[in-house]
Write an enzyme that holds these catalytic residues in place. Structure first.
Site, PDB file in Angstrom:
ATOM      1  N   GLY A   1      32.863   0.719 -46.934  1.00  0.00           N
ATOM      2  CA  GLY A   1      32.087   1.563 -46.540  1.00  0.00           C
ATOM      3  C   GLY A   1      31.823   1.714 -45.189  1.00  0.00           C
ATOM      4  O   GLY A   1      31.611   2.657 -44.411  1.00  0.00           O
TER       5      GLY A   1
ATOM      6  N   ASP B   1      26.744   0.225 -44.542  1.00  0.00           N
ATOM      7  CA  ASP B   1      26.687   1.576 -44.594  1.00  0.00           C
ATOM      8  C   ASP B   1      25.537   2.104 -45.153  1.00  0.00           C
ATOM      9  O   ASP B   1      24.942   3.030 -44.575  1.00  0.00           O
ATOM     10  CB  ASP B   1      27.920   2.331 -45.604  1.00  0.00           C
ATOM     11  CG  ASP B   1      28.013   1.596 -46.974  1.00  0.00           C
ATOM     12  OD1 ASP B   1      27.175   0.943 -47.560  1.00  0.00           O
ATOM     13  OD2 ASP B   1      29.073   2.108 -47.623  1.00  0.00           O
TER      14      ASP B   1
ATOM     15  N   ASP C   1      20.740   0.625 -50.688  1.00  0.00           N
ATOM     16  CA  ASP C   1      20.260   1.566 -51.703  1.00  0.00           C
ATOM     17  C   ASP C   1      19.207   0.888 -52.781  1.00  0.00           C
ATOM     18  O   ASP C   1      18.063   0.472 -52.336  1.00  0.00           O
ATOM     19  CB  ASP C   1      21.460   2.030 -52.605  1.00  0.00           C
ATOM     20  CG  ASP C   1      21.273   3.032 -53.735  1.00  0.00           C
ATOM     21  OD1 ASP C   1      20.438   3.757 -53.526  1.00  0.00           O
ATOM     22  OD2 ASP C   1      22.140   2.942 -54.420  1.00  0.00           O
TER      23      ASP C   1
ATOM     24  N   LYS D   1      17.923   4.101 -48.277  1.00  0.00           N
ATOM     25  CA  LYS D   1      17.217   4.824 -49.204  1.00  0.00           C
ATOM     26  C   LYS D   1      16.165   4.054 -49.467  1.00  0.00           C
ATOM     27  O   LYS D   1      16.300   3.402 -51.042  1.00  0.00           O
ATOM     28  CB  LYS D   1      18.157   5.247 -50.309  1.00  0.00           C
ATOM     29  CG  LYS D   1      19.277   6.423 -50.000  1.00  0.00           C
ATOM     30  CD  LYS D   1      20.128   6.439 -51.378  1.00  0.00           C
ATOM     31  CE  LYS D   1      21.056   7.589 -51.257  1.00  0.00           C
ATOM     32  NZ  LYS D   1      22.172   7.539 -52.129  1.00  0.00           N
TER      33      LYS D   1
ATOM     34  N   PHE E   1      23.479  11.737 -53.252  1.00  0.00           N
ATOM     35  CA  PHE E   1      24.835  10.929 -53.147  1.00  0.00           C
ATOM     36  C   PHE E   1      25.453  11.465 -51.808  1.00  0.00           C
ATOM     37  O   PHE E   1      25.651  12.741 -51.973  1.00  0.00           O
ATOM     38  CB  PHE E   1      25.572  11.000 -54.393  1.00  0.00           C
ATOM     39  CG  PHE E   1      26.588   9.997 -54.368  1.00  0.00           C
ATOM     40  CD1 PHE E   1      26.398   8.888 -54.699  1.00  0.00           C
ATOM     41  CD2 PHE E   1      27.866  10.529 -54.177  1.00  0.00           C
ATOM     42  CE1 PHE E   1      27.337   7.992 -54.487  1.00  0.00           C
ATOM     43  CE2 PHE E   1      29.107   9.736 -53.797  1.00  0.00           C
ATOM     44  CZ  PHE E   1      28.686   8.205 -54.194  1.00  0.00           C
ATOM     45  N   VAL E   2      25.683  10.753 -51.137  1.00  0.00           N
ATOM     46  CA  VAL E   2      26.385  11.115 -49.846  1.00  0.00           C
ATOM     47  C   VAL E   2      27.542  10.798 -49.537  1.00  0.00           C
ATOM     48  O   VAL E   2      27.882   9.913 -50.198  1.00  0.00           O
ATOM     49  CB  VAL E   2      25.322  10.640 -48.624  1.00  0.00           C
ATOM     50  CG1 VAL E   2      24.137  11.466 -48.451  1.00  0.00           C
ATOM     51  CG2 VAL E   2      25.485   9.364 -47.997  1.00  0.00           C
TER      52      VAL E   2
ATOM     53  N   ASP F   1      32.253   6.966 -49.489  1.00  0.00           N
ATOM     54  CA  ASP F   1      33.200   7.815 -50.420  1.00  0.00           C
ATOM     55  C   ASP F   1      32.804   8.187 -51.805  1.00  0.00           C
ATOM     56  O   ASP F   1      31.573   7.844 -52.049  1.00  0.00           O
ATOM     57  CB  ASP F   1      34.396   6.596 -50.905  1.00  0.00           C
ATOM     58  CG  ASP F   1      33.976   5.578 -51.816  1.00  0.00           C
ATOM     59  OD1 ASP F   1      32.789   4.968 -51.684  1.00  0.00           O
ATOM     60  OD2 ASP F   1      34.730   5.379 -52.689  1.00  0.00           O
TER      61      ASP F   1
ATOM     62  N   ARG G   1      36.071   9.619 -47.143  1.00  0.00           N
ATOM     63  CA  ARG G   1      35.392   8.602 -46.097  1.00  0.00           C
ATOM     64  C   ARG G   1      35.720   9.094 -44.626  1.00  0.00           C
ATOM     65  O   ARG G   1      34.948   8.820 -43.959  1.00  0.00           O
ATOM     66  CB  ARG G   1      36.210   7.511 -46.236  1.00  0.00           C
ATOM     67  CG  ARG G   1      35.804   6.434 -47.501  1.00  0.00           C
ATOM     68  CD  ARG G   1      36.204   5.171 -47.445  1.00  0.00           C
ATOM     69  NE  ARG G   1      36.509   4.277 -48.753  1.00  0.00           N
ATOM     70  CZ  ARG G   1      35.494   3.794 -49.305  1.00  0.00           C
ATOM     71  NH1 ARG G   1      34.205   3.682 -48.522  1.00  0.00           N
ATOM     72  NH2 ARG G   1      35.568   3.119 -50.299  1.00  0.00           N
TER      73      ARG G   1
END
Ligand code: 5GP
Ligand code: MG
Length: 188
Positions: A47, A103, A106, A134, A160-161, A167, A173
């Site tokens: 990521g 990346d 979370d 987040k 969810f990005v 991805d 990506r």
């Protein structure tokens, strides 16, 4: 097939991301230029590969670059909570200042796992530079090491990005921006 049509809305454009990455690069340059030992930037694959590539070119210092690979997500959108290091470092980080490049943070599971791993390899300080955070989803507390600092590009709402390295099922990506994936894509 147009990947853009699976995106509900763009959160950060390519221009906004590059501007912020540039600021982070300048900040890291200032914070690390006075240290006697040059930093090692460790990207979390896959990521962080685009973020890391853009970031290193905005840091005006000698450095090493390496990757670790962590498995936790599978193909879903919810973490299974038990990440494992599945690909080792090549650079010896003993006694070095490590800047861990992520990346997104979370739940914090991945980060705390990688920090423990780098600690076990003898890093003298561990900083974290993440593109997104987040905070609403944090479950695991992590601690930086030594004079480590925390750097974050943007605070991310709980969606969810995809794009700019992110991805879904190893797709999206290569989109140049970060956007919210249409829920029907991962619910179908
Ligand atoms: P954590 O271990 O902190 O729960 O999760 C970190 C990893 O989950 C990230 O490195 C990333 O791979 C994945 N992740 C978390 N949120 C998202 C998201 O919104 N989109 C994508 N594509 N991956 C995410
Ligand atoms: Mg990741």
């Amino acid at each position: 097939m147009d990947l853009n049509s699976d995106v509900e809305r763009i959160l950060w454009t390519e221009e906004q991301i590059l501007e912020r990455v540039s600021e982070l690069g300048s900040q890291l340059t200032r914070d690390f230029e006075s240290r006697a030992i040059t930093p090692v930037l460790v990207g979390v694959a896959t990521g962080a590969f685009i973020f890391l590539a853009d970031l290193v070119r905005k840091i005006q210092l000698p450095m090493n670059v390496d990757f670790v690979r962590v498995e936790s997500y599978g193909s879903g959108t919810v973490s299974n909570g038990k990440p494992k290091i599945s690909c080792d470092l090549k650079v010896d980080v003993r006694g070095r200042h490590v800047i861990l490049v992520e990346d997104i943070v979370d739940t914090g599971n991945t980060l705390s796992c990688v920090i423990d791993y780098l600690k076990s390899k003898g890093a003298s300080s561990i900083s974290v530079c993440t593109l997104l955070d987040k905070p609403a989803r944090r479950k695991v507390h992590f601690e930086l090491v030594g004079e480590g600092k925390y750097y974050c590009g943007f605070e991310c709402p709980d969606y969810f990005v995809v794009g700019y390295g992110f991805d879904f099922d190893e797709q999206y990506r290569n989109l140049p921006y970060v956007g919210v994936l249409k829920p029907e894509i991962y619910e179908s």
